[in-house]
Design an enzyme around this catalytic site. Structure first.
Site, PDB file in Angstrom:
ATOM      1  CG  MET A 335      -1.939  -1.110   1.247  1.00 62.67           C
ATOM      2  SD  MET A 335      -2.983  -1.175  -0.213  1.00 62.67           S
ATOM      3  CE  MET A 335      -4.055   0.215   0.060  1.00 62.67           C
ATOM      4  CG  ASP A 354       9.531  -0.285   5.401  1.00 59.23           C
ATOM      5  OD1 ASP A 354       9.825  -1.038   6.347  1.00 59.23           O
ATOM      6  OD2 ASP A 354       8.553  -0.481   4.653  1.00 59.23           O
ATOM      7  CB  VAL A 411       3.429   0.098   9.623  1.00 53.55           C
ATOM      8  CG1 VAL A 411       4.337   1.290   9.334  1.00 53.55           C
ATOM      9  CG2 VAL A 411       2.488   0.432  10.775  1.00 53.55           C
ATOM     10  CD  GLU A 413      -5.070  -3.280   9.883  1.00 53.67           C
ATOM     11  OE1 GLU A 413      -4.286  -2.376   9.569  1.00 53.67           O
ATOM     12  OE2 GLU A 413      -6.307  -3.138   9.868  1.00 53.67           O
ATOM     13  CE  LYS A 418      -2.347  -0.248  11.200  1.00 52.41           C
ATOM     14  NZ  LYS A 418      -1.729   0.087   9.939  1.00 52.41           N
ATOM     15  CB  SER A 440      -8.086  -2.510   5.902  1.00 51.35           C
ATOM     16  OG  SER A 440      -7.015  -3.325   6.251  1.00 51.35           O
ATOM     17  CG  HIS A 461      -9.731   2.108   4.035  1.00 48.55           C
ATOM     18  ND1 HIS A 461     -10.945   1.477   3.953  1.00 48.55           N
ATOM     19  CD2 HIS A 461      -8.805   1.166   3.752  1.00 48.55           C
ATOM     20  CE1 HIS A 461     -10.761   0.215   3.633  1.00 48.55           C
ATOM     21  NE2 HIS A 461      -9.477  -0.003   3.500  1.00 48.55           N
TER      22      HIS A 461
HETATM   23  P1  NAD Z   1       2.688  -4.809   3.709  1.00 48.21           P
HETATM   24  O1  NAD Z   1       3.008  -5.929   4.612  1.00 48.21           O
HETATM   25  O2  NAD Z   1       2.818  -4.994   2.250  1.00 48.21           O
HETATM   26  O3  NAD Z   1       3.587  -3.541   4.080  1.00 48.21           O
HETATM   27  C1  NAD Z   1       3.817  -3.099   5.374  1.00 48.21           C
HETATM   28  C2  NAD Z   1       5.142  -2.359   5.380  1.00 48.21           C
HETATM   29  O4  NAD Z   1       5.303  -1.721   6.637  1.00 48.21           O
HETATM   30  C3  NAD Z   1       6.350  -3.280   5.198  1.00 48.21           C
HETATM   31  O5  NAD Z   1       7.184  -2.776   4.175  1.00 48.21           O
HETATM   32  C4  NAD Z   1       7.056  -3.210   6.538  1.00 48.21           C
HETATM   33  O6  NAD Z   1       8.447  -3.336   6.438  1.00 48.21           O
HETATM   34  C5  NAD Z   1       6.644  -1.837   7.015  1.00 48.21           C
HETATM   35  N1  NAD Z   1       6.756  -1.680   8.461  1.00 48.21           N
HETATM   36  C6  NAD Z   1       6.415  -2.553   9.426  1.00 48.21           C
HETATM   37  N2  NAD Z   1       6.688  -2.032  10.647  1.00 48.21           N
HETATM   38  C7  NAD Z   1       7.177  -0.803  10.436  1.00 48.21           C
HETATM   39  C8  NAD Z   1       7.622   0.235  11.290  1.00 48.21           C
HETATM   40  N3  NAD Z   1       7.614   0.077  12.610  1.00 48.21           N
HETATM   41  N4  NAD Z   1       8.063   1.369  10.733  1.00 48.21           N
HETATM   42  C9  NAD Z   1       8.085   1.537   9.407  1.00 48.21           C
HETATM   43  N5  NAD Z   1       7.678   0.587   8.548  1.00 48.21           N
HETATM   44  C10 NAD Z   1       7.220  -0.563   9.060  1.00 48.21           C
HETATM   45  O7  NAD Z   1       1.209  -4.353   4.103  1.00 48.21           O
HETATM   46  P2  NAD Z   1       0.132  -3.563   3.219  1.00 48.21           P
HETATM   47  O8  NAD Z   1      -0.717  -4.538   2.522  1.00 48.21           O
HETATM   48  O9  NAD Z   1       0.815  -2.512   2.470  1.00 48.21           O
HETATM   49  O10 NAD Z   1      -0.777  -2.918   4.363  1.00 48.21           O
HETATM   50  C11 NAD Z   1      -0.373  -1.816   5.105  1.00 48.21           C
HETATM   51  C12 NAD Z   1      -1.565  -1.226   5.832  1.00 48.21           C
HETATM   52  O11 NAD Z   1      -2.557  -0.880   4.885  1.00 48.21           O
HETATM   53  C13 NAD Z   1      -2.230  -2.156   6.821  1.00 48.21           C
HETATM   54  O12 NAD Z   1      -2.696  -1.401   7.905  1.00 48.21           O
HETATM   55  C14 NAD Z   1      -3.409  -2.709   6.031  1.00 48.21           C
HETATM   56  O13 NAD Z   1      -4.463  -3.117   6.859  1.00 48.21           O
HETATM   57  C15 NAD Z   1      -3.790  -1.507   5.221  1.00 48.21           C
HETATM   58  N6  NAD Z   1      -4.534  -1.783   3.992  1.00 48.21           N
HETATM   59  C16 NAD Z   1      -4.189  -2.818   3.207  1.00 48.21           C
HETATM   60  C17 NAD Z   1      -4.902  -3.066   2.049  1.00 48.21           C
HETATM   61  C18 NAD Z   1      -4.530  -4.205   1.148  1.00 48.21           C
HETATM   62  O14 NAD Z   1      -5.302  -4.537   0.254  1.00 48.21           O
HETATM   63  N7  NAD Z   1      -3.375  -4.796   1.317  1.00 48.21           N
HETATM   64  C19 NAD Z   1      -5.951  -2.226   1.694  1.00 48.21           C
HETATM   65  C20 NAD Z   1      -6.269  -1.132   2.504  1.00 48.21           C
HETATM   66  C21 NAD Z   1      -5.555  -0.925   3.641  1.00 48.21           C
END
Ligand code: NAD
Length: 731
Positions: A335, A354, A411, A413, A418, A440, A461
């Protein structure tokens, strides 16, 4: 004689140049005044002996003409309810045919008319050009030419269904009109929609040259030896187009969209008669469509409401405009990388943070890839792509967050991660900066507890994939203030997406309602309805995909976990359904987690297409093997009503407060059947009383998940509608 919407001059050679330039608007649309002017211009060209030919062009840098004024059209859709249906239809025909008559006068004015198309020409804008004798378009790959009316449930009513097939043949014309997809100048030239391409700034010279040297004032279809390219509908070549076309139409639209069907009829019937009769046929279908609830609802949700929300209809009054220039995206995963890309495209300085520099850089590489594709396709210059990419700074250092107007956290979920990110980022932020979480599922009010300024904390979102999904759901926590909402809306507008505003609740609005579609598919399966029928009927209702295949994509183990959590949280109030046991068995007993482990409702062989898992028939006693049409209608209704009841519950609980958020959020967010105009439009169109009675009946038949919430009963008792109430509130 002066015109309101055109500048008009005749040069020394007797060539008139009519420059379309609606005062006070950034883009030309075909307002009532513009139509009057085009009629007067046609008359002037015909009668003024000093004029030997004419050129139509635009005075707007934004384009030639974006088409009909849909604001005006939306008002007339459905017609004046106090008139008889026959009278409404007659008036709609007169309006539509008026436009056709004007354009016919233009093309039969006896003198050569050229369209010098120096910017986008869509819908009625392109139809005006098609009624000229020669079309020259500026060589700019960003210019779009097309007839997009069917995208909002209409048909091109200014001769598009008659002139385009007469120009390029029925097959290609139908494809363009039924999909509504635009083409570039080069594609238009190849298809034969335009006659020539001109380097920017040379259009008028080229147009004048054609008038002087060739200047044929008769359209091909007005000549004696005219033949439809590819053959008329009754010819061997032509008839194939319609037999195949009808089958394809049924396959792709399941007859949910009357516009596409009417377009086919206009072309089929219109090509068998002279153009004047063809134009009358088109106007008749156009009038019928304009009166149709599908068109009315689609225009409202997919054009008017989307535009209003995009322009900030839900922005708190009195908040001064804001402009986010620097945004820190924290978490460069799937995302975060997508969010960084859309920000950079909008010219926003982007910090991409990151935990490791490799992860942050990987997020930037994603943008590099997407930009590279555009450069390859000739849609973007290399220097622009480089400048866009340079806007993204990958980092692991929170000091880079300093000076950001907004943070978007993406980051994992996980509440604790967070919370820690919130604290670290806020330590760098100025007092007016806003913190947005892309969670989400986690309630915003809870996440805001980690914030020292919860009034500046909001849910932002996004949907996946971020570059293609047009919606952003903004979630207000209990403490979120007006400033935070204003900044978030201005930001969403800047990255060219549509915001909806919802209040904090489990699943917010979109995930909660979307979940009911998946759940209903599982309930059906647990009842013994064949899985193939379930997914096919899902698509037949107008949903983009079936509920079982979608559940596989989302992941069954996740669905199981969410249900278990909901069951715990809700205690006695949890309504268990027959599908609970089914999902538990799939996940716990069979280890089928969905597409992610190659095993869900479907099997995903590495080397082939996905297939329904044969073991499903052992798990549930499948009763129905054949899709009896009456049963199909019942299932369709279950899918649509289940989601609509949930949307109404969201309204009743204050999760959504504006019908536009409900409808636009549904169509853009989870692809809710667009022909309905969205779940709120669906309820209004059915009528509140009818909808409530039907839901009571369905609750008896299938369970309390269909029970209508009190808000619907109250509104039904008072004879209200959602949009009627919203209009009264706004007045
Ligand atoms: P992902 O696992 O692809 O990416 C998460 C990233 O966060 C990773 O690169 C990780 O290294 C980084 N990270 C973790 N801890 C960290 C920290 N302390 N500081 C900085 N970076 C950190 O996940 P995603 O699918 O991109 O989802 C991210 C967020 O978006 C979640 O909250 C998820 O619920 C939400 N979301 C996801 C979707 C989807 O379809 N995947 C849709 C809407 C919202």
């Amino acid at each position: 004689m002066a015109f309101e919407t055109f500048r008009f001059d005749v040069d020394a050679d007797g060539i008139a140049v009519a420059v379309f330039d609606v005062p006070g608007r950034s883009m030309n649309t075909l307002t009532a005044e513009a139509l009057r002017d085009i009629a007067a211009i046609a008359a002037r060209i015909r009668t003024d002996n000093a004029i030997r030919g004419a050129i139509l062009t635009s005075g707007k840098p934004s384009g030639f003409c974006a088409g009909a004024d849909l604001g005006e059209m939306g008002d007339s859709a459905g017609g004046d309810a106090s008139l008889s249906e026959e009278e409404r239809l007659r008036r709609a025909f007169e309006n539509g045919y008026g436009f056709n008559r004007v354009l016919r006068e233009l093309e039969t004015c006896g003198k050569p008319v050229v369209a010098a198309i120096n910017g986008l020409a869509l819908g009625g804008g392109l139809e005006v050009c098609l009624a000229t004798h020669y079309r020259i378009v500026t060589d700019n790959p960003r210019i779009q030419l097309g007839l997009p009316e069917s995208k909002i449930g209409l048909l091109p009513g200014g001769g598009g269904t008659q002139r385009l097939p007469r120009l390029i043949g029925a097959q290609k014309a139908l494809e363009l009109i039924q999909t509504g997809n635009p083409v570039s100048p080069q594609e238009a030239l190849k298809l034969g929609i335009v006659n020539a391409i001109a380097a920017p700034g040379t259009e008028l010279l080229k147009a004048k040259d054609w008038i002087r040297t060739k200047g044929d004032p008769v359209q091909p279809w007005d000549k004696r030896d005219y033949k439809v390219p590819g053959g008329a509908p009754q010819s061997p070549g032509g008839s194939g187009v319609f037999t195949m076309g009808n089958a394809l139409l049924r396959k792709t639209t399941y007859n949910n969209f009357p516009a596409q069907k009417f377009i086919m009829s206009c072309v089929y019937e219109g090509l068998q008669v002279p153009i004047d009769a063809g134009l009358r046929i088109e106007s008749r279908y156009f009038a019928r469509l304009l009166m149709h609830p599908v068109a009315k609802n689609m225009i409202r949700s997919m054009f008017l409401s989307m535009q209003e929300l995009g322009k900030g209809a839900r922005r708190p009054r009195g908040e001064p405009p804001t402009d986010v220039k620097k945004v820190a995206v924290i978490g460069a995963g799937m995302m975060g990388a997508g969010i960084a890309y859309v920000q950079a495209l909008a010219g926003i300085e982007t910090i991409l943070l990151d935990t490791t520099i490799e992860a942050a850089q990987k997020g930037k590489v994603y943008t590099q890839g997407l930009l590279g594709q555009q450069v390859e396709r000739g849609r973007l210059a290399q220097d622009k792509a480089d400048a866009t990419l340079a806007l993204i700074k990958p980092t692991t250092d929170y000091a880079d967050v300093k000076g950001a107007d907004l943070v978007v956290e993406a980051v994992y979920e996980n509440r604790e991660i967070k919370a820690s990110v919130t604290k670290l980022a806020e330590a760098q932020l100025g007092p007016r900066a806003v913190f947005g979480s892309n969670t989400s599922t986690l309630p915003i009010t809870g996440l805001a507890e980690a914030s020292v300024r919860p009034e500046n904390f909001i849910g932002i979102h996004f949907f996946s994939p971020v570059d293609r999904m047009g919606l952003v759901e903004l979630i207000l926590g209990k403490a979120t203030g007006d400033h935070a909402l204003a900044v978030a809306i201005d930001y969403v507008k800047k990255i060219r997406k549509t915001p909806i505003v919802v209040n904090d609740a489990r699943g917010f609005y979109t995930s909660r309602c979307f979940g009911t579609y998946l759940a209903e598919g599982q309930e059906m399966l647990a009842e013994g309805i064949a899985p193939a029928i379930i997914d096919n009927v899902g698509r037949m209702t107008g949903m983009p995909r079936g509920p079982l295949e979608l559940a596989d994509d989302v992941a069954l183990d996740l669905a199981y976990k969410v249900r278990e959590q909901t069951r715990k949280d809700m205690g006695d109030r949890y309504e268990a359904g027959p599908s609970d046991a089914l999902i538990e068995a799939m996940v716990v007993k069979y280890g089928r987690f969905g597409r992610k482990n190659g095993k869900g409702f479907y099997d995903y062989p590495a080397d082939g297409k996905k297939r329904l898992w044969p073991g499903l028939t052992d798990l549930v006693a499948v009763r129905t093997r054949e899709a009896d049409p009456a049963a199909v209608e019942v299932l369709k209704k279950r899918f649509l009503y289940r989601q609509a009841v949930e949307a109404a519950r969201c309204f009743g609980e204050g999760v959504i407060t504006d019908p536009r958020d409900g409808d636009v959020g549904a169509i853009l967010g989870w692809g809710f059947a667009p022909w309905t105009g969205g779940p709120i439009s669906l309820i209004d169109t059915a009528g509140l009383a009818t909808f409530v009675t039907e839901c009571d009946r369905m609750a008896q038949a299938y369970g309390p998940r269909f029970a209508p919430p009190q808000i619907l009963r109250d509104m039904a008792a008072k004879g209200e509608t959602f949009y009627g109430n919203a209009a009264r509130k706004a007045a």
